[in-house]
Design a protein around this motif. Sequence first.
Motif, PDB file in Angstrom:
ATOM      1  N   LEU A  30       0.836  -1.186   0.000  1.00  0.00           N
ATOM      2  CA  LEU A  30       0.000   0.000   0.000  1.00  0.00           C
ATOM      3  C   LEU A  30       0.882   1.252   0.000  1.00  0.00           C
ATOM      4  N   ARG A  31       2.013   1.182   0.684  1.00  0.00           N
ATOM      5  CA  ARG A  31       2.956   2.307   0.710  1.00  0.00           C
ATOM      6  C   ARG A  31       3.472   2.601  -0.700  1.00  0.00           C
ATOM      7  N   ASP A  32       3.849   1.547  -1.435  1.00  0.00           N
ATOM      8  CA  ASP A  32       4.298   1.728  -2.812  1.00  0.00           C
ATOM      9  C   ASP A  32       3.194   2.325  -3.676  1.00  0.00           C
ATOM     10  N   TYR A  33       1.985   1.845  -3.505  1.00  0.00           N
ATOM     11  CA  TYR A  33       0.849   2.334  -4.288  1.00  0.00           C
ATOM     12  C   TYR A  33       0.591   3.814  -4.016  1.00  0.00           C
ATOM     13  N   PHE A  34       0.590   4.191  -2.733  1.00  0.00           N
ATOM     14  CA  PHE A  34       0.390   5.595  -2.385  1.00  0.00           C
ATOM     15  C   PHE A  34       1.509   6.474  -2.940  1.00  0.00           C
ATOM     16  N   ALA A  35       2.760   5.996  -2.856  1.00  0.00           N
ATOM     17  CA  ALA A  35       3.887   6.766  -3.387  1.00  0.00           C
ATOM     18  C   ALA A  35       3.741   6.950  -4.895  1.00  0.00           C
ATOM     19  N   ALA A  36       3.361   5.899  -5.593  1.00  0.00           N
ATOM     20  CA  ALA A  36       3.170   6.002  -7.042  1.00  0.00           C
ATOM     21  C   ALA A  36       2.033   6.960  -7.377  1.00  0.00           C
ATOM     22  N   ALA A  37       0.986   6.959  -6.564  1.00  0.00           N
ATOM     23  CA  ALA A  37      -0.147   7.857  -6.804  1.00  0.00           C
ATOM     24  C   ALA A  37       0.238   9.315  -6.560  1.00  0.00           C
ATOM     25  N   ALA A  38       1.132   9.561  -5.619  1.00  0.00           N
ATOM     26  CA  ALA A  38       1.558  10.928  -5.296  1.00  0.00           C
ATOM     27  C   ALA A  38       2.583  11.463  -6.288  1.00  0.00           C
ATOM     28  N   LEU A  39       3.275  10.586  -6.962  1.00  0.00           N
ATOM     29  CA  LEU A  39       4.389  10.983  -7.821  1.00  0.00           C
ATOM     30  C   LEU A  39       4.031  12.002  -8.902  1.00  0.00           C
ATOM     31  N   PRO A  40       2.958  11.846  -9.660  1.00  0.00           N
ATOM     32  CA  PRO A  40       2.665  12.846 -10.698  1.00  0.00           C
ATOM     33  C   PRO A  40       2.475  14.264 -10.143  1.00  0.00           C
ATOM     34  N   ALA A  41       1.807  14.392  -9.026  1.00  0.00           N
ATOM     35  CA  ALA A  41       1.595  15.720  -8.439  1.00  0.00           C
ATOM     36  C   ALA A  41       2.912  16.315  -7.950  1.00  0.00           C
ATOM     37  N   ILE A  42       3.763  15.490  -7.388  1.00  0.00           N
ATOM     38  CA  ILE A  42       5.062  15.979  -6.918  1.00  0.00           C
ATOM     39  C   ILE A  42       5.908  16.425  -8.106  1.00  0.00           C
ATOM     40  N   LEU A  43       5.941  15.622  -9.156  1.00  0.00           N
ATOM     41  CA  LEU A  43       6.716  15.975 -10.345  1.00  0.00           C
ATOM     42  C   LEU A  43       6.203  17.264 -10.985  1.00  0.00           C
ATOM     43  N   ALA A  44       4.905  17.456 -10.977  1.00  0.00           N
ATOM     44  CA  ALA A  44       4.315  18.650 -11.580  1.00  0.00           C
ATOM     45  C   ALA A  44       4.700  19.922 -10.835  1.00  0.00           C
ATOM     46  N   ARG A  45       5.069  19.781  -9.571  1.00  0.00           N
ATOM     47  CA  ARG A  45       5.388  20.955  -8.756  1.00  0.00           C
ATOM     48  C   ARG A  45       6.885  21.227  -8.646  1.00  0.00           C
ATOM     49  N   VAL A  46       7.717  20.404  -9.287  1.00  0.00           N
ATOM     50  CA  VAL A  46       9.164  20.632  -9.239  1.00  0.00           C
ATOM     51  C   VAL A  46       9.506  21.692 -10.292  1.00  0.00           C
ATOM     52  N   ALA A  61      15.377  12.973  -4.685  1.00  0.00           N
ATOM     53  CA  ALA A  61      14.575  13.915  -3.891  1.00  0.00           C
ATOM     54  C   ALA A  61      13.085  13.731  -4.159  1.00  0.00           C
ATOM     55  N   VAL A  62      12.717  13.530  -5.417  1.00  0.00           N
ATOM     56  CA  VAL A  62      11.303  13.338  -5.767  1.00  0.00           C
ATOM     57  C   VAL A  62      10.792  12.021  -5.188  1.00  0.00           C
ATOM     58  N   ALA A  63      11.585  10.961  -5.302  1.00  0.00           N
ATOM     59  CA  ALA A  63      11.172   9.659  -4.756  1.00  0.00           C
ATOM     60  C   ALA A  63      10.997   9.735  -3.242  1.00  0.00           C
ATOM     61  N   GLU A  64      11.927  10.404  -2.557  1.00  0.00           N
ATOM     62  CA  GLU A  64      11.805  10.552  -1.105  1.00  0.00           C
ATOM     63  C   GLU A  64      10.535  11.313  -0.750  1.00  0.00           C
ATOM     64  N   SER A  65      10.221  12.347  -1.504  1.00  0.00           N
ATOM     65  CA  SER A  65       8.994  13.111  -1.258  1.00  0.00           C
ATOM     66  C   SER A  65       7.759  12.246  -1.455  1.00  0.00           C
ATOM     67  N   ALA A  66       7.779  11.407  -2.476  1.00  0.00           N
ATOM     68  CA  ALA A  66       6.632  10.530  -2.736  1.00  0.00           C
ATOM     69  C   ALA A  66       6.422   9.563  -1.569  1.00  0.00           C
ATOM     70  N   TYR A  67       7.498   9.000  -1.057  1.00  0.00           N
ATOM     71  CA  TYR A  67       7.359   8.069   0.069  1.00  0.00           C
ATOM     72  C   TYR A  67       7.016   8.791   1.371  1.00  0.00           C
ATOM     73  N   ASP A  71       3.808   7.738   3.493  1.00  0.00           N
ATOM     74  CA  ASP A  71       3.845   7.466   4.935  1.00  0.00           C
ATOM     75  C   ASP A  71       2.803   8.309   5.668  1.00  0.00           C
ATOM     76  N   ALA A  72       2.648   9.564   5.253  1.00  0.00           N
ATOM     77  CA  ALA A  72       1.637  10.427   5.875  1.00  0.00           C
ATOM     78  C   ALA A  72       0.231   9.894   5.609  1.00  0.00           C
ATOM     79  N   MET A  73      -0.004   9.388   4.414  1.00  0.00           N
ATOM     80  CA  MET A  73      -1.324   8.838   4.089  1.00  0.00           C
ATOM     81  C   MET A  73      -1.623   7.589   4.922  1.00  0.00           C
ATOM     82  N   ILE A  74      -0.611   6.753   5.132  1.00  0.00           N
ATOM     83  CA  ILE A  74      -0.816   5.557   5.960  1.00  0.00           C
ATOM     84  C   ILE A  74      -1.094   5.969   7.410  1.00  0.00           C
ATOM     85  N   ARG A  75      -0.331   6.944   7.926  1.00  0.00           N
ATOM     86  CA  ARG A  75      -0.588   7.421   9.295  1.00  0.00           C
ATOM     87  C   ARG A  75      -2.001   7.987   9.409  1.00  0.00           C
TER      88      ARG A  75
END
Length: 79
Positions: A30-46, A61-67, A71-75
């Motif tokens: 689920l962590r990988d899935y959430f990170a992959a889902a967050a990735l496009p939005a993070i990339l769009a803001r770089v 840096a982008v990958a760390e931000s995605a994870y 992690d915040a979504m899981i919490r």
Amino acid sequence: MTTGGPAFPVPEVSTATGQVKSADAAGMTLRDYFAAAALPAILARVPAGTRPQPGKTIQDAVAESAYEQADAMIRASKN
């Protein structure tokens, strides 16, 4: 660190008995899935020309931000 469990759990069924042995199939967490889902939005803001910290690539840096977001979504899902 929690992974949130499997993103798409598939029960493992014993062919001999037909009983479900486990719902924790290997694959994406689920962590990988959430990170992959967050990735496009993070990339769009770089912003163009962004430089990461010394010793890191922009991809790191982008990958760390995605994870971190994952992690915040899981919490948040546990509250």
